[in-house]
Motif scaffolding. Structure first.
Motif, PDB file in Angstrom:
ATOM      1  N   THR A 106     116.181  85.381 -28.631  1.00 45.14           N
ATOM      2  CA  THR A 106     117.304  85.872 -29.440  1.00 45.14           C
ATOM      3  C   THR A 106     118.614  85.261 -28.954  1.00 45.14           C
ATOM      4  OG1 THR A 106     116.198  87.943 -29.975  1.00 45.14           O
ATOM      5  CG2 THR A 106     118.597  87.967 -30.012  1.00 45.14           C
ATOM      6  N   GLN A 107     118.769  85.191 -27.632  1.00 42.56           N
ATOM      7  CA  GLN A 107     120.028  84.658 -27.083  1.00 42.56           C
ATOM      8  C   GLN A 107     120.191  83.172 -27.408  1.00 42.56           C
ATOM      9  OE1 GLN A 107     119.615  85.791 -22.975  1.00 42.56           O
ATOM     10  NE2 GLN A 107     119.727  87.979 -23.455  1.00 42.56           N
ATOM     11  N   VAL A 108     119.095  82.412 -27.333  1.00 43.29           N
ATOM     12  CA  VAL A 108     119.154  80.984 -27.682  1.00 43.29           C
ATOM     13  C   VAL A 108     119.522  80.823 -29.163  1.00 43.29           C
ATOM     14  CG1 VAL A 108     117.745  78.899 -28.018  1.00 43.29           C
ATOM     15  CG2 VAL A 108     117.604  80.164 -25.874  1.00 43.29           C
ATOM     16  N   LEU A 113     123.527  79.627 -33.502  1.00 40.94           N
ATOM     17  CA  LEU A 113     124.262  80.058 -34.699  1.00 40.94           C
ATOM     18  C   LEU A 113     125.768  80.022 -34.453  1.00 40.94           C
ATOM     19  CD1 LEU A 113     121.939  83.004 -35.814  1.00 40.94           C
ATOM     20  CD2 LEU A 113     122.278  80.840 -37.034  1.00 40.94           C
ATOM     21  N   GLU A 114     126.181  80.334 -33.230  1.00 40.68           N
ATOM     22  CA  GLU A 114     127.616  80.256 -32.896  1.00 40.68           C
ATOM     23  C   GLU A 114     128.116  78.822 -33.043  1.00 40.68           C
ATOM     24  OE1 GLU A 114     128.123  81.961 -28.997  1.00 40.68           O
ATOM     25  OE2 GLU A 114     127.450  83.921 -29.729  1.00 40.68           O
ATOM     26  N   THR A 115     127.316  77.856 -32.595  1.00 41.63           N
ATOM     27  CA  THR A 115     127.774  76.457 -32.729  1.00 41.63           C
ATOM     28  C   THR A 115     127.798  76.039 -34.201  1.00 41.63           C
ATOM     29  OG1 THR A 115     125.615  75.339 -32.575  1.00 41.63           O
ATOM     30  CG2 THR A 115     126.686  75.851 -30.494  1.00 41.63           C
ATOM     31  N   VAL A 116     126.853  76.529 -34.992  1.00 37.12           N
ATOM     32  CA  VAL A 116     126.835  76.195 -36.429  1.00 37.12           C
ATOM     33  C   VAL A 116     128.117  76.690 -37.087  1.00 37.12           C
ATOM     34  CG1 VAL A 116     125.696  76.672 -38.644  1.00 37.12           C
ATOM     35  CG2 VAL A 116     124.312  76.193 -36.621  1.00 37.12           C
ATOM     36  N   VAL A 117     128.464  77.949 -36.799  1.00 36.66           N
ATOM     37  CA  VAL A 117     129.642  78.561 -37.414  1.00 36.66           C
ATOM     38  C   VAL A 117     130.919  77.858 -36.946  1.00 36.66           C
ATOM     39  CG1 VAL A 117     131.041  80.672 -37.386  1.00 36.66           C
ATOM     40  CG2 VAL A 117     128.570  80.804 -37.803  1.00 36.66           C
ATOM     41  N   GLU A 118     130.999  77.618 -35.644  1.00 39.52           N
ATOM     42  CA  GLU A 118     132.198  77.002 -35.075  1.00 39.52           C
ATOM     43  C   GLU A 118     132.402  75.604 -35.675  1.00 39.52           C
ATOM     44  OE1 GLU A 118     135.482  77.347 -33.488  1.00 39.52           O
ATOM     45  OE2 GLU A 118     134.091  79.029 -33.379  1.00 39.52           O
ATOM     46  N   ARG A 119     131.316  74.870 -35.824  1.00 36.21           N
ATOM     47  CA  ARG A 119     131.428  73.501 -36.338  1.00 36.21           C
ATOM     48  C   ARG A 119     131.831  73.487 -37.812  1.00 36.21           C
ATOM     49  NH1 ARG A 119     126.894  68.953 -35.084  1.00 36.21           N
ATOM     50  NH2 ARG A 119     127.876  67.291 -36.290  1.00 36.21           N
ATOM     51  N   ARG A 329     120.486  79.122 -14.494  1.00 36.86           N
ATOM     52  CA  ARG A 329     119.259  78.796 -15.242  1.00 36.86           C
ATOM     53  C   ARG A 329     119.353  79.351 -16.666  1.00 36.86           C
ATOM     54  NH1 ARG A 329     115.551  80.201 -11.370  1.00 36.86           N
ATOM     55  NH2 ARG A 329     116.118  78.239 -10.376  1.00 36.86           N
ATOM     56  N   HIS A 330     119.936  80.547 -16.770  1.00 33.85           N
ATOM     57  CA  HIS A 330     120.133  81.176 -18.072  1.00 33.85           C
ATOM     58  C   HIS A 330     120.993  80.263 -18.963  1.00 33.85           C
ATOM     59  CE1 HIS A 330     122.032  84.262 -20.781  1.00 33.85           C
ATOM     60  NE2 HIS A 330     120.755  84.528 -20.937  1.00 33.85           N
ATOM     61  N   ALA A 331     122.093  79.762 -18.393  1.00 29.66           N
ATOM     62  CA  ALA A 331     122.993  78.880 -19.158  1.00 29.66           C
ATOM     63  C   ALA A 331     122.268  77.590 -19.550  1.00 29.66           C
ATOM     64  CB  ALA A 331     124.236  78.561 -18.322  1.00 29.66           C
ATOM     65  N   ARG A 332     121.433  77.080 -18.641  1.00 25.56           N
ATOM     66  CA  ARG A 332     120.704  75.844 -18.936  1.00 25.56           C
ATOM     67  C   ARG A 332     119.750  76.054 -20.114  1.00 25.56           C
ATOM     68  NH1 ARG A 332     117.378  74.314 -14.150  1.00 25.56           N
ATOM     69  NH2 ARG A 332     119.396  74.212 -13.105  1.00 25.56           N
ATOM     70  N   VAL A 333     119.101  77.216 -20.150  1.00 26.25           N
ATOM     71  CA  VAL A 333     118.183  77.498 -21.262  1.00 26.25           C
ATOM     72  C   VAL A 333     118.970  77.648 -22.564  1.00 26.25           C
ATOM     73  CG1 VAL A 333     116.474  79.113 -22.169  1.00 26.25           C
ATOM     74  CG2 VAL A 333     116.465  78.549 -19.734  1.00 26.25           C
ATOM     75  N   LEU A 334     120.134  78.317 -22.502  1.00 28.30           N
ATOM     76  CA  LEU A 334     120.925  78.523 -23.729  1.00 28.30           C
ATOM     77  C   LEU A 334     121.373  77.196 -24.338  1.00 28.30           C
ATOM     78  CD1 LEU A 334     123.263  81.606 -23.166  1.00 28.30           C
ATOM     79  CD2 LEU A 334     120.993  81.505 -24.178  1.00 28.30           C
ATOM     80  N   LEU A 338     119.590  73.416 -28.099  1.00 28.22           N
ATOM     81  CA  LEU A 338     120.497  73.225 -29.242  1.00 28.22           C
ATOM     82  C   LEU A 338     120.168  71.938 -30.010  1.00 28.22           C
ATOM     83  CD1 LEU A 338     123.891  74.336 -27.637  1.00 28.22           C
ATOM     84  CD2 LEU A 338     122.234  75.715 -28.905  1.00 28.22           C
ATOM     85  N   LEU A 339     119.867  70.882 -29.256  1.00 29.81           N
ATOM     86  CA  LEU A 339     119.570  69.589 -29.872  1.00 29.81           C
ATOM     87  C   LEU A 339     118.329  69.689 -30.767  1.00 29.81           C
ATOM     88  CD1 LEU A 339     120.657  66.671 -29.592  1.00 29.81           C
ATOM     89  CD2 LEU A 339     118.845  66.279 -27.927  1.00 29.81           C
TER      90      LEU A 339
END
Ligand SMILES: [Zn+2]
Length: 376
Positions: A106-108, A113-119, A329-334, A338-339
């Motif tokens: 869910t977090q990923v 979705l945040e990057t989609v909206v921001e872009r 590690r959490h940030a790395r997974v998030l 994305l790619l």
């Protein structure tokens, strides 16, 4: 598919009745008003989902698909749409949180979705794709009641990914492959094949609403917990034979590998690892195919064993078996997926440009045979 959406639900007598979305369901914010203040430590993902909708404004259309009763809460099962669902020529369906304990999925999805909206705010080319070319349909928390309780199952004890009315053709791993023995053991399928859980019906309604004959769809379902590596699983889970669209999956795999040759995903059929009963994507794929609709589902299974190996203290928390707990590690997974999701969005939007037909499809099927189905 028939246009009527299912609007009834028969709950087991011992569990509270959850409702399925009809046309007059309260909107997301109204449902949240009654529970927001008490969810902070228990279900921050749902608060983040609401925050995303607030920030996106008219870019995202949210819809309450079902009301889920868990403990003293009434939780919304929400779908989001970016783009125009009436005119979009293609669809990317992204789902997560079917297993409530796998919060990282869910977090990923929310991070993407945040990057989609921001872009959409500054990249006109990016934003224009959502006018007619493609819509994103997202269900970031399919099982809010399970996530509230840090449980794989829904509040009725049912494993939603063992719940579809489809049985494995061969032996499944004991219990793990799905069982009807006891509700209190994980991987419980539910009592009968025709007694569907509200989360399952909600997904079915969403797919019926958004997947059409003239709108091909790629679906990605986010999970965590299996293996040391990240897997992209192709259906089926119920049989070892190739899915009829295996040629399209091979073409997608080759496209991904040509564009991102240093990627780190193991891309192949789930049945190579284990079989299971009741896989929802086996079921939805077959239903769509019977109606002439292209739905190509994939499961992203993020390997969590590595997180546990590097930080064995995680073994002592159940949630730690499925989610990275160390901040870096959490940030790395998030950021790490994305790619891939951007790629799948582009692949869905351009499916006519890479999906094989005729002789080319037969070649891809032969390649699948030598990659994964030599024993057949
Ligand atoms: Zn899972």
């Amino acid at each position: 598919m028939p246009q009527t959406e299912y609007s009834t639900h028969h709950s087991p007598p011992e569990s509270p009745k959850s409702e399925i979305n009809g046309p007059n369901f309260p909107d997301f914010t109204a449902v949240m008003d009654a529970c927001r203040g008490r969810l902070h430590k228990r279900l921050s993902e749902l608060l983040a989902l609401e925050q995303l909708c607030r920030q996106a404004g008219p870019l995202i259309h949210s819809r309450t698909e079902a009301l889920i009763y868990a403990e003293e809460f009434t939780l919304p099962l929400v779908s989001l749409v970016i783009g125009n669902p009436d005119t979009a020529k293609h669809c990317l369906l992204v789902t997560a949180g079917i297993h409530g304990v796998e919060r990282i999925g869910t977090q990923v999805l929310l991070a993407w979705l945040e990057t989609v909206v921001e872009r959409c705010r500054w990249d006109e080319h990016w934003r224009r794709q959502f006018e007619t070319e493609i819509c994103i349909v997202a269900v970031p928390i399919v099982n809010p009641g399970g996530m509230l309780g840090d449980s794989r199952c829904n509040p009725n004890g049912v494993d939603l990914n063992r719940h579809a009315p489809i049985d494995a053709e061969d032996k499944v791993p004991f219990l793990v492959g799905g069982q009807r023995l006891w509700r209190k053991i994980p991987w419980y399928r539910g009592r009968r094949d025709d007694d569907f859980e509200p989360e399952f019906i909600a997904l079915k309604n969403i797919i019926q609403r958004h997947c059409h004959i003239n709108r091909p769809c790629i679906a990605v379902d986010f999970h965590s917990g299996f293996g040391f590596q990240d897997h992209l699983w192709i259906p089926y889970a119920y049989r070892r034979l190739p899915i009829p669209d295996i040629g399209s999956y091979v073409a997608l795999k080759l496209l991904w590998e040509r564009n991102f040759p240093h990627h780190n995903y193991v891309f192949g059929p789930q049945a190579m690892h284990y079989l299971s009963h009741g896989d929802i994507w086996d079921y939805f794929y077959q239903r769509c195919r019977a109606d002439g609709i292209t739905l190509l589902p994939l499961t992203l299974e993020m390997g969590s064993w590595l997180w546990v190996k590097k930080h064995p203290q995680q073994l002592f928390s159940f949630a730690g078996l499925f989610n990275p707990t160390v901040p870096h590690r959490h940030a790395r997974v998030l950021r790490g997926h994305l790619l891939l999701i951007d790629f799948l969005l582009a692949a869905a939007r351009n499916i006519e440009h890479w999906r094989p037909q005729g002789e080319q499809e037969r070649e891809m099927q032969q390649m699948a045979q030598s990659l994964w189905y030599r024993q057949l």
